[in-house]
Design a protein around this motif. Structure first.
Motif, mmCIF file in Angstrom:
data_model
loop_
_atom_site.group_PDB
_atom_site.id
_atom_site.type_symbol
_atom_site.label_atom_id
_atom_site.label_comp_id
_atom_site.label_asym_id
_atom_site.label_seq_id
_atom_site.Cartn_x
_atom_site.Cartn_y
_atom_site.Cartn_z
ATOM 1 N N SER A 43 54.785 65.662 -26.890
ATOM 2 C CA SER A 43 56.051 64.931 -26.916
ATOM 3 C C SER A 43 56.649 65.074 -28.307
ATOM 4 N N PRO A 45 60.640 64.260 -30.474
ATOM 5 C CA PRO A 45 62.005 63.737 -30.335
ATOM 6 C C PRO A 45 63.030 64.868 -30.339
ATOM 7 N N ASP A 46 64.223 64.558 -29.849
ATOM 8 C CA ASP A 46 65.316 65.536 -29.835
ATOM 9 C C ASP A 46 66.232 65.374 -31.040
ATOM 10 N N LYS A 47 66.233 64.176 -31.636
ATOM 11 C CA LYS A 47 67.147 63.899 -32.735
ATOM 12 C C LYS A 47 66.368 63.460 -33.964
ATOM 13 N N VAL A 49 65.388 60.816 -36.031
ATOM 14 C CA VAL A 49 65.269 59.358 -35.967
ATOM 15 C C VAL A 49 64.058 58.954 -36.783
ATOM 16 N N ASP A 50 64.257 58.098 -37.758
ATOM 17 C CA ASP A 50 63.150 57.664 -38.591
ATOM 18 C C ASP A 50 62.164 56.830 -37.774
ATOM 19 N N SER A 52 60.198 58.051 -35.424
ATOM 20 C CA SER A 52 59.891 58.664 -34.136
ATOM 21 C C SER A 52 58.506 59.306 -34.183
ATOM 22 N N VAL A 53 57.940 59.530 -33.025
ATOM 23 C CA VAL A 53 56.549 59.961 -32.925
ATOM 24 C C VAL A 53 56.495 61.374 -32.342
ATOM 25 N N GLN A 99 48.585 62.158 -32.864
ATOM 26 C CA GLN A 99 49.900 61.515 -32.905
ATOM 27 C C GLN A 99 50.320 61.305 -34.360
ATOM 28 N N GLN A 101 53.583 59.858 -36.819
ATOM 29 C CA GLN A 101 54.862 59.155 -36.929
ATOM 30 C C GLN A 101 55.691 59.796 -38.040
ATOM 31 N N ARG A 103 58.496 60.186 -40.828
ATOM 32 C CA ARG A 103 59.236 59.366 -41.782
ATOM 33 C C ARG A 103 60.199 60.288 -42.538
ATOM 34 N N LEU A 151 65.798 69.950 -34.360
ATOM 35 C CA LEU A 151 66.276 68.619 -34.002
ATOM 36 C C LEU A 151 67.787 68.523 -34.193
#
Length: 1106
Positions: A43, A45-47, A49-50, A52-53, A99, A101, A103, A151
């Protein structure tokens, strides 16, 4: 017992069932198991985003290092890492998840505000994950498996405002209150762009200048631009000067390449008959073009004004104050988006350019009714045209003269065509035909230097030994020999010399063009004339001369001598020189190319290290080679094949030594070298079978180059691309730059059977890796991607492309040959010839040549300006030599004492020069920094990292760290200034530590007192020793005299008479002896105590030192 037996059987049965399930599960997994090393996003993210994982799944064949990182590209930087997380997997062949995260820094999350002043406008943001084999630190480019995803980014104007993370200080809050209501004005943006303000030479090949355009920052302007994409209103005005029409069907004047590497609106092309073609892409997606039968003239400045209005195109062509207008209406509206892709002036990878020059180019993004684009810079362009017109006259005059000479059977120069003296005209009045010339007297007088040369060499012209092709070289050689005065004491640039060089340039010898450019730009023997310097720089570059191309690129990269600093223009020249260097690299074994060797004339160790065929070292190595030493045979072959260390090339002898070394089957590199010669048939008959066998054995013995060679053999000879890729991958993983480059070519061509699709990103990554190792072809390819910014997620970086190309261009074999000739001339005592050749090489921007020219200027007393000008040139390079930096630093430092008004700024410049020298590893530069630091000057931040210094460190700590680094670099066995200075600093440090301790301070004072005691007592002991010796000698003489007189009886009488006297004297002597013994004992004790104190002091001092 039965109960226990039953329980045991139950456990066994249960274990068997569980093992069966485990085996069945593992077997079912093995059927669908992933590769040994793999990683993929589960998984992501598409954008941007602070918080996000990213979840990845992976597997390693053994212990490996993994990482997830985020990189961004801006207008100036590529692959800027803003986030990275690494971890190590110690469980091999285990399917796992991890996983992370994400930043992100506030600079790419929020818009500009008082609390977020550092903002980056990202062109692209990419999240990527990779696997590196082993636990050693790795990078994305060195990884064995890698993935990435681009992204979506939020426009700068739509980003939120960053909230304050903490309460601001009183001063920050006050500043915020004062500025929060200020309305920030956008910088003025104009829709009129000067695409080119300085002349650009075009060689008619696939090289040109790239310009990219960004969206407007002003929202109103950007809305207008977006609206005009389907209803454009655009105007482009271009000045061109044609030397030839297109040598192919179509040549580019200006053309637009879209993001997908396809032609877009608009294209302005030149045909092979001098016509203009305009092509555009319509909103329907189709391409349409029209042709104007204009037949542009040669050797004239022409202005082309192209007006685009929706579907209508108007082309104005102007020369000699006459304008022709052509109109055309396309079937539909034109689609025009200048931010998609890039615009090319001249040639590109997909199309050749014109042969000639570009003048000023003006671009109106919103169109205009009246173009304001005068001929600029007028003086340069008009004089450039005048120079070409004179060249046409010179060629016509020479052709007529040579025709007259070859057709005439008269040997007298008077009868072969020259009617200059007045009395010859009088003879002609009587009807005798003695003049066959077809040119005017004014032409002959105008080119009197050429006329004299042609008359002098008439016999050679008649016999054909001196033709038009050889004339340029012959004139250049004669001109180069007259640069100095007769006594060779100074440079003398005469009109005859410049005339010879000008004619030589006209006949295609563009070393003459470059030398003329250097004379006018550097003021060698004459005043500086930048206009003429620019003209001959452009003439040499337009003729595709590799040295002139490097010269023009270097001047634009540095922005010196009147050339504007423009990396796009610099790239247009360096890309051509780089491509030629790549072709030249395959012919390095020829006699006109040599590997560039760095021998500085100011360094006697460099000069003394040169070898030649009669040198003792060469003869000793030859003896060892004859005796069968493999290493000596291989080294001898290398020196003879490449012409290294002053040895002349001898291919046949080199091949013999390569063969003898390889046939011993001991050295894999020697076996590979000889196998390459067999494959290419250089100096030996081509034999693929033997070459392949040798190469296989070399690869089995560990030769990485042999792996690449096997890949080349399978791909080129056997056409087995699958096996070829396997070998290339092995070679690339082991650090072979050729393997990386060949692998990149397979990615680019899509010929890999296992991965047949074209992958430009993977190809670029391989090219970039190979370019870091100095591969010429890979550098040329990687620089093209950097200059255009055509890859997804990568911004344009022309400066980096220029730096890479300059480095490989300076390894050109022809440049190495010129440097070798200059060095040989210097060693043979012909310093003037060496000076001219080094000047030509210095014009290309080669720092070695510039330093050597500066040295010769000083040695030949050619003037202050000559000396310092070339030192200044050399320090402007990306990697200058330390000697030039130290020279300039000394100049600034000693000038500071003479000029008190500007002394601080001069010392600052000296510190800058010394710092740059220190960064190159110069011990002298480090020592000079120590001296300045001890004087209280602050060192620049650039050197802090080199010496592990922080701004909080005291001066004494800074000095000690610099000196320690200096001693590490210097010869440890030698006593050097840095080692002595470091000893003094550490002694002072130890003494300061001792002074802080009361007992040690008392010991120091006691040691000083001990030194005083030793100084006093040692002379006293010596004095007492001399007194005892003299007294003992007197007593011995007295005793001897008394025994020798009248025998024993007389002595008895005398003893009786003088008994009392001797007894009194004896008591006195005894008393004196006792006193001296006491004094000697005291002094001995004092010396012993002093020695103990001094030993203790030195022990303590050594303790603090160590």
């Amino acid at each position: 017992m039965k109960v226990i037996h039953t329980i045991f059987l139950g456990y066994v049965f249960t274990a068997a069932i569980l093992m069966g399930l485990t085996i069945s599960t593992s077997s079912s997994q093995s059927d669908e198991s992933p590769p040994d090393n793999f990683i993929e996003f589960d998984s992501v993210p598409d954008k941007v985003v602070d918080g996000s994982v990213v979840r990845v799944r992976y597997q390693c064949s053994r212990q490996c290092q993994l990482a997830v990182e985020v990189v961004m590209s801006t207008l100036r930087k590529t692959d800027l890492v803003v986030f990275r997380r690494k971890w190590i997997s110690s469980a091999p062949r285990v399917y796992r998840f991890h996983q992370v995260q994400l930043r992100f820094p506030s600079s790419i999350l929020y818009q500009y505000s008082f609390f977020n002043r550092h903002v980056l406008e990202a062109e692209s943001v990419t999240v990527r994950a990779w696997v590196h084999d082993g636990s050693e630190p790795g990078t994305y480019h060195s990884s064995i498996v890698r993935i990435h995803k681009v992204l979506q980014i939020m426009p700068l104007s739509e980003r939120p405002t960053r909230p304050p993370a903490e309460c601001p200080s009183w001063s920050d809050q006050l500043m915020w209150q004062m500025t929060r209501n200020r309305i920030h004005q956008c910088l003025h943006e104009s829709d009129v762009i000067d695409m080119l303000k300085f002349p650009l030479a075009s060689t008619g090949e696939h090289f040109g200048m790239v310009r990219r355009f960004q969206p407007f920052i002003d929202r109103a302007l950007e809305r207008a631009r977006l609206h005009a994409v389907t209803q454009p209103s655009v105007t482009i005005s271009v000045w061109i000067y044609l030397l030839k029409w297109c040598h192919k069907k179509l040549c580019g004047i200006v053309h637009h390449v879209g993001q997908k590497n396809v032609y877009d609106s608009v294209l302005m092309l030149l045909t092979d008959t001098g016509d203009i073609i305009i092509q555009a892409r319509l909103t329907t997606g189709e391409d349409e073009a029209f042709r104007t039968s204009v037949k542009l003239p040669l050797w004239k400045w022409i202005r082309l004004d192209c007006y685009i209005q929706d579907s209508k195109v108007v082309l104005d062509t102007t020369w000699d104050d006459e304008t022709l207008i052509y109109q055309y209406k396309f079937r539909d509206s034109i689609h025009y988006d200048d931010t998609d892709g890039y615009l090319v002036i001249g040639g590109s990878k997909y199309m050749p350019g014109i042969r000639g020059y570009f003048g000023a180019i003006k671009y109106y993004r919103f169109g205009t009714k009246q173009v304001k684009n005068p001929l600029y810079p007028k003086s340069i362009l008009q004089d450039l045209d005048k120079t070409h017109q004179e060249c046409q006259e010179i060629k016509a005059f020479t052709a007529a003269f040579m025709k007259g000479v070859t057709e005439s059977h008269l040997t007298s120069p008077i009868k072969t065509g020259f009617c200059t003296p007045h009395f010859i005209r009088l003879w002609s009045e009587f009807g005798e035909k003695i003049c066959r010339q077809t040119w005017t007297l004014e032409t002959q007088l105008k080119y009197s230097t050429l006329s004299h040369y042609l008359i002098t060499n008439e016999e050679k012209l008649r016999t054909g030994s001196l033709g038009m092709k050889k004339l340029g070289s012959a004139l250049f050689e004669q001109a180069a020999g007259t640069v100095f005065t007769a006594d060779q004491a100074q440079i003398k640039i005469t009109s005859k010399l410049t005339s010879l060089l000008q004619v030589s340039s006209c006949f295609g010898n563009h070393k003459a063009s470059l030398l003329l450019a250097m004379i006018h730009l550097s003021g060698l023997g004459d005043s500086v004339n930048q206009t003429l310097g620019h003209i001959y720089s452009l003439i040499g570059a337009s003729a595709d001369n590799r040295f002139a191309l490097m010269h023009a690129g270097y001047k634009h990269a540095q922005g010196i001598d009147g050339f504007p600093k423009d990396m796009d223009m610099a790239y247009s020249y360096y890309s051509n020189a780089g491509a030629q260097s790549n072709i030249d690299s395959f012919k390095m074994h020829g006699n006109k190319q040599y590997t560039l060797e760095y021998f500085y004339l100011s360094n006697r160790e460099d000069i003394n290290s040169l070898k030649h065929e009669t040198n003792d070292f060469f003869q000793y190595m030859k003896l060892k080679a004859v005796q069968g030493d493999t290493e000596s045979q291989k080294r001898l072959g290398d020196m003879l094949y490449w012409g290294q260390h002053g040895i002349s090339k001898d291919i046949s002898s080199a091949v013999k030594w390569f063969e003898r070394s390889a046939m011993q089957m001991k050295d894999p590199s020697a076996m590979y070298d000889y196998s390459i010669l067999l494959m290419k048939g250089r100096g030996v008959k081509r034999n693929y079978t033997q070459a392949f066998q040798l190469m296989e054995k070399a690869a089995a013995m560990g030769s990485i180059s042999a792996l690449n060679g096997l890949g080349w053999y399978h791909g080129t000879v056997l056409n087995d691309h699958k096996t070829a890729v396997k070998y290339f991958e092995q070679a690339a993983l082991n650090g072979s730059d050729d393997g990386m480059f060949n692998l990149g070519i397979y990615h680019l061509s899509g010929k890999n059977p296992d991965n047949p699709r074209r992958n430009e990103i993977a190809a670029f990554q391989q090219f970039l890796r190979a370019s870091r190792l100095g591969h010429v072809g890979a550098t040329v390819e990687a620089a093209w991607y950097l200059s255009t910014g055509s890859l997804e997620g990568m911004s344009q970086d022309a400066e980096r492309a220029v730096m890479m190309l300059k480095k490989v261009c300076e390894q050109n074999g022809h440049l190495g040959f010129m440097i070798r000739e200059a060095l040989q001339a210097y060693l043979q005592g012909s310093w003037q010839e060496a000076f001219v050749k080094y000047v030509l090489a210095a014009g290309t921007g080669l720092g070695l040549a510039q330093s050597n020219v500066a040295y010769l200027c000083e040695e030949l007393n050619l003037g202050y300006d000559c000396h310092w000008r070339y030192h200044n040139y050399s320090i402007l390079n990306y990697h200058p030599h330390s000697s030039a930096l130290l020279k300039i630093g000394d100049y600034y430092y000693y000038s500071s004492s003479a000029q008190k008004e500007d002394s601080l700024s001069l010392v600052g410049r000296a510190i800058s020069m010394y710092s740059r020298a220190a960064l190159t590893g110069s011990p002298q530069g480090m020592y000079n920094l120590v001296i300045l630091a001890q004087q209280g000057h602050i060192l620049p931040l650039s050197v802090h990292g080199l010496f592990n210094v922080t701004h909080q460190d005291e001066q004494k700590i800074v000095v000690e760290k610099i000196l320690k680094r200096c001693v590490e670099i210097e010869d440890e066995d030698a006593v050097t200034p840095c080692s002595l200075a470091l000893l003094g600093v550490q002694m002072g440090k130890a003494l300061r530590k001792m002074s802080q301790n009361g007992a040690q301070l008392l010991l120091a004072y006691a040691s000083l007192l001990s030194v005083f005691v030793v100084i006093v007592t040692v002379p006293l002991q010596m004095c007492l020793g001399q007194m005892n010796s003299s007294r003992h000698a007197v007593a011995l003489r007295a005793r001897t005299s008394s025994v020798s007189r009248d025998g024993v009886n007389l002595n008895r009488v005398q003893d009786g008479i003088t008994t009392g006297t001797y007894r009194a004297a004896g008591n006195l002597v005894f008393t004196m002896l006792n006193g001296e013994q006491w004094l000697g004992q005291v002094s001995d004790i004092a010396v012993t105590v002093s020695g103990v104190c001094l030993c203790t002091l030195w022990t303590t001092l050594l303790y603090h030192l160590l």
